[in-house]
Write an enzyme that holds these catalytic residues in place. Structure first.
Site, PDB file in Angstrom:
ATOM      1  N   GLU A 163     -59.226  51.172 -21.836  1.00 37.93           N
ATOM      2  CA  GLU A 163     -58.059  52.347 -22.155  1.00 37.93           C
ATOM      3  C   GLU A 163     -56.940  51.761 -22.776  1.00 37.93           C
ATOM      4  O   GLU A 163     -56.378  50.843 -22.400  1.00 37.93           O
ATOM      5  CB  GLU A 163     -57.789  52.981 -20.813  1.00 37.93           C
ATOM      6  CG  GLU A 163     -57.817  54.427 -21.020  1.00 37.93           C
ATOM      7  CD  GLU A 163     -59.271  55.167 -21.321  1.00 37.93           C
ATOM      8  OE1 GLU A 163     -59.166  55.519 -22.674  1.00 37.93           O
ATOM      9  OE2 GLU A 163     -60.076  55.293 -20.529  1.00 37.93           O
TER      10      GLU A 163
ATOM     11  N   ASP B 274     -57.834  50.271 -27.664  1.00 37.28           N
ATOM     12  CA  ASP B 274     -58.571  50.368 -29.327  1.00 37.28           C
ATOM     13  C   ASP B 274     -57.663  50.016 -30.412  1.00 37.28           C
ATOM     14  O   ASP B 274     -57.916  49.469 -31.259  1.00 37.28           O
ATOM     15  CB  ASP B 274     -59.074  51.877 -29.186  1.00 37.28           C
ATOM     16  CG  ASP B 274     -58.083  53.011 -28.954  1.00 37.28           C
ATOM     17  OD1 ASP B 274     -57.045  52.884 -28.407  1.00 37.28           O
ATOM     18  OD2 ASP B 274     -58.584  54.146 -29.473  1.00 37.28           O
TER      19      ASP B 274
ATOM     20  N   ASP C 196     -62.737  57.485 -30.411  1.00 36.77           N
ATOM     21  CA  ASP C 196     -63.519  58.762 -30.029  1.00 36.77           C
ATOM     22  C   ASP C 196     -64.472  59.224 -31.127  1.00 36.77           C
ATOM     23  O   ASP C 196     -65.684  59.668 -30.996  1.00 36.77           O
ATOM     24  CB  ASP C 196     -62.395  59.750 -29.895  1.00 36.77           C
ATOM     25  CG  ASP C 196     -61.571  59.675 -29.019  1.00 36.77           C
ATOM     26  OD1 ASP C 196     -61.765  58.736 -28.128  1.00 36.77           O
ATOM     27  OD2 ASP C 196     -60.187  60.055 -29.157  1.00 36.77           O
TER      28      ASP C 196
ATOM     29  N   SER D   4     -63.670  79.936 -35.748  1.00 40.91           N
ATOM     30  CA  SER D   4     -64.169  79.467 -34.050  1.00 40.91           C
ATOM     31  C   SER D   4     -64.738  80.195 -33.166  1.00 40.91           C
ATOM     32  O   SER D   4     -63.816  81.421 -33.018  1.00 40.91           O
ATOM     33  CB  SER D   4     -62.934  78.474 -33.765  1.00 40.91           C
ATOM     34  OG  SER D   4     -63.363  78.031 -32.355  1.00 40.91           O
TER      35      SER D   4
ATOM     36  N   GLU E  99     -57.820  62.999 -38.563  1.00 39.25           N
ATOM     37  CA  GLU E  99     -57.093  63.215 -37.395  1.00 39.25           C
ATOM     38  C   GLU E  99     -55.753  62.405 -37.659  1.00 39.25           C
ATOM     39  O   GLU E  99     -54.808  62.807 -37.547  1.00 39.25           O
ATOM     40  CB  GLU E  99     -57.830  62.691 -36.141  1.00 39.25           C
ATOM     41  CG  GLU E  99     -58.619  63.587 -35.677  1.00 39.25           C
ATOM     42  CD  GLU E  99     -58.758  63.532 -34.161  1.00 39.25           C
ATOM     43  OE1 GLU E  99     -57.892  63.564 -33.378  1.00 39.25           O
ATOM     44  OE2 GLU E  99     -59.992  63.354 -33.623  1.00 39.25           O
TER      45      GLU E  99
ATOM     46  N   TYR F  20     -47.719  58.376 -25.294  1.00 40.10           N
ATOM     47  CA  TYR F  20     -48.586  57.562 -26.191  1.00 40.10           C
ATOM     48  C   TYR F  20     -48.024  56.729 -27.158  1.00 40.10           C
ATOM     49  O   TYR F  20     -48.371  55.358 -27.345  1.00 40.10           O
ATOM     50  CB  TYR F  20     -49.816  58.442 -26.780  1.00 40.10           C
ATOM     51  CG  TYR F  20     -50.820  57.779 -27.291  1.00 40.10           C
ATOM     52  CD1 TYR F  20     -52.215  57.769 -26.700  1.00 40.10           C
ATOM     53  CD2 TYR F  20     -50.873  57.470 -28.834  1.00 40.10           C
ATOM     54  CE1 TYR F  20     -53.105  57.224 -27.344  1.00 40.10           C
ATOM     55  CE2 TYR F  20     -51.821  56.927 -29.451  1.00 40.10           C
ATOM     56  CZ  TYR F  20     -53.118  56.775 -28.656  1.00 40.10           C
ATOM     57  OH  TYR F  20     -54.189  56.229 -29.632  1.00 40.10           O
TER      58      TYR F  20
ATOM     59  N   GLY G 187     -58.421  69.803 -23.612  1.00 43.61           N
ATOM     60  CA  GLY G 187     -57.063  69.307 -22.743  1.00 43.61           C
ATOM     61  C   GLY G 187     -57.442  68.474 -21.567  1.00 43.61           C
ATOM     62  O   GLY G 187     -57.024  68.049 -20.973  1.00 43.61           O
TER      63      GLY G 187
ATOM     64  N   SER H 137     -62.239  66.779 -27.570  1.00 45.15           N
ATOM     65  CA  SER H 137     -62.960  67.918 -28.374  1.00 45.15           C
ATOM     66  C   SER H 137     -62.645  67.619 -29.699  1.00 45.15           C
ATOM     67  O   SER H 137     -63.244  68.326 -30.698  1.00 45.15           O
ATOM     68  CB  SER H 137     -62.096  69.157 -27.677  1.00 45.15           C
ATOM     69  OG  SER H 137     -60.973  69.053 -27.519  1.00 45.15           O
ATOM     70  N   SER H 138     -61.430  66.950 -29.974  1.00 41.03           N
ATOM     71  CA  SER H 138     -61.263  67.007 -31.630  1.00 41.03           C
ATOM     72  C   SER H 138     -62.168  66.246 -32.303  1.00 41.03           C
ATOM     73  O   SER H 138     -62.432  66.381 -33.446  1.00 41.03           O
ATOM     74  CB  SER H 138     -59.792  66.360 -31.883  1.00 41.03           C
ATOM     75  OG  SER H 138     -59.430  65.343 -31.146  1.00 41.03           O
TER      76      SER H 138
END
Length: 374
Positions: A20, A23, A156, A54, A144, A208, A106, A111-112
């Site tokens: 975690e 990356d 991801d 969507s 992204e 982050y 979330g 999901s992205s």
């Protein structure tokens, strides 16, 4: 050019088994694609116009092709719009992009990435661009980073595009080399239990960015390209302790360096077929995220403790932090008891009721129609 009527791709979300925040430090990660995913269909539309639909949103988003510029599109449609922008085409035809995702939003299950990778694959097929899976990873990541402005580290998209059923993906985030590592839980009578804490992600983006800054500063102080390159941990920590931000840099660097070591330890155990023995590394990873990287919240800490008390071999938060999911390696026949323990622990603290599901490594992104349907 003669375009076919449409192209559809499915791309999965992911769970990170371990590794975690390593990356963006050029380190190692060990994700797996999961059974939840996003289905994207791209079809020709009116000239000069882009339409994004969507199944999860009430309103379609429409824009003219010239409006396809970073930060001109907001909300969910920025992700598929960013993919079309990242393809870098001189003359983009009018297109309609329709998406339908069952990746929980979330929850930190990417999901992205499922959204961007599925759209990239479908657009590549429809427009006959001939991009390889590797190149599609780059397109999805550029969407992204460069269009949406989300500072993801690339894991991801690699997991979503290149994941394999029955394996975790050992990724070197400097070289972007990947290797599937066997992770056959069924054969071992094991299950990977994912528990979504439902904790709201508060301040996650700012925190982050702050972690990333600390890591870059620590590498700079140590004179290495990235924390991945630290070989003498004790010496490095002693040097960082002299810095004006010493205490914080020591903790942040210690997490990254020890987390990279845990990833390679887990890979060695899985290569040797010793799946149950990875448990302590998962739990140690959680303690490091909690105490040194300081990215966990009480909701996930309580779930980890409850799952370990219920007999899990190991448990940790997965994903960027400040909410999201916990994973636990458990015997298959203890899934229900472990789930009950997690729900009870959350209830006893007045936290939201978590949602639990069992997952195992799924196939990466693939076409859903045509000759290369997977």
């Amino acid at each position: 050019m003669g375009m076919r009527e449409s192209a559809s791709w499915l791309a999965p979300g992911r769970v990170n088994l371990i590794g975690e925040h390593t990356d963006y430090n050029d380190g190692f990660v060990l994700p797996l694609a999961i059974e939840f995913g996003c289905r994207a269909t791209v079809s020709p539309g009116p000239a000069g116009r882009l339409r994004f639909v969507s199944a999860q949103e009430n309103d379609a988003v429409e824009l003219r092709v010239p409006a396809l510029q970073p930060e001109r599109v907001t909300g969910w449609a920025a992700y598929p719009a960013g993919v079309l922008w990242a393809l870098g085409l001189e003359d983009l035809p009018g297109l309609t992009v329709t998406v339908d995702s069952d990746v929980p939003l979330g929850a930190g299950l990417s999901s992205s990435a499922a959204l961007t990778c599925s759209v990239a694959g479908a657009a590549n097929d429809l427009l006959e661009l001939g991009l390889s899976p590797r190149e599609l990873v780059t397109v999805a990541r550029k969407a992204e980073n460069g269009f949406v402005g989300a500072p993801t580290g690339g894991m991801d998209q690699l997991a979503s595009m290149l994941g394999e059923a029955g394996s975790v993906l050992f990724c070197d985030m400097r070289s972007l080399d990947v290797r599937p590592v066997p992770f056959d839980l069924d054969a071992e009578g094991l299950a990977l239990l994912v528990v979504d804490s439902k904790a709201p992600h508060q301040h996650a983006d700012g925190e982050y960015a702050a972690r990333r800054r600390s890591c870059e500063r620590a590498a700079h102080v140590l004179g290495v390209p990235a924390l991945r390159d630290v070989t003498d941990l004790d010496g490095a920590l002693a040097k960082l302790a002299q810095d004006s931000e010493g205490e914080e840099l020591v903790k942040r660097a210690r997490h990254i360096v020890t987390e990279n070591a845990r990833v390679t330890d887990v890979v060695a155990l899985l290569d040797a077929g010793r799946v149950r023995e990875i448990g302590p590394a998962l739990t140690a990873s959680h303690a490091s995220m909690r105490d040194d990287f300081e990215i966990t919240v009480p909701e996930v800490d309580v779930l980890v403790e409850a799952l370990l008390s219920a007999g899990a071999y190991g448990a940790r938060m997965t994903g960027g932090g400040f909410g999201g999911c916990v994973i636990a390696l458990v015997d298959k026949d203890t899934v229900d008891a472990a789930t009950r323990a997690a729900v009870a622990a959350a209830a006893s603290r007045g936290f939201a009721e978590p949602r639990a599901f069992v997952t195992s490594p799924a196939a990466g992104a693939h076409a859903l129609d045509g000759p290369d349907a997977g």
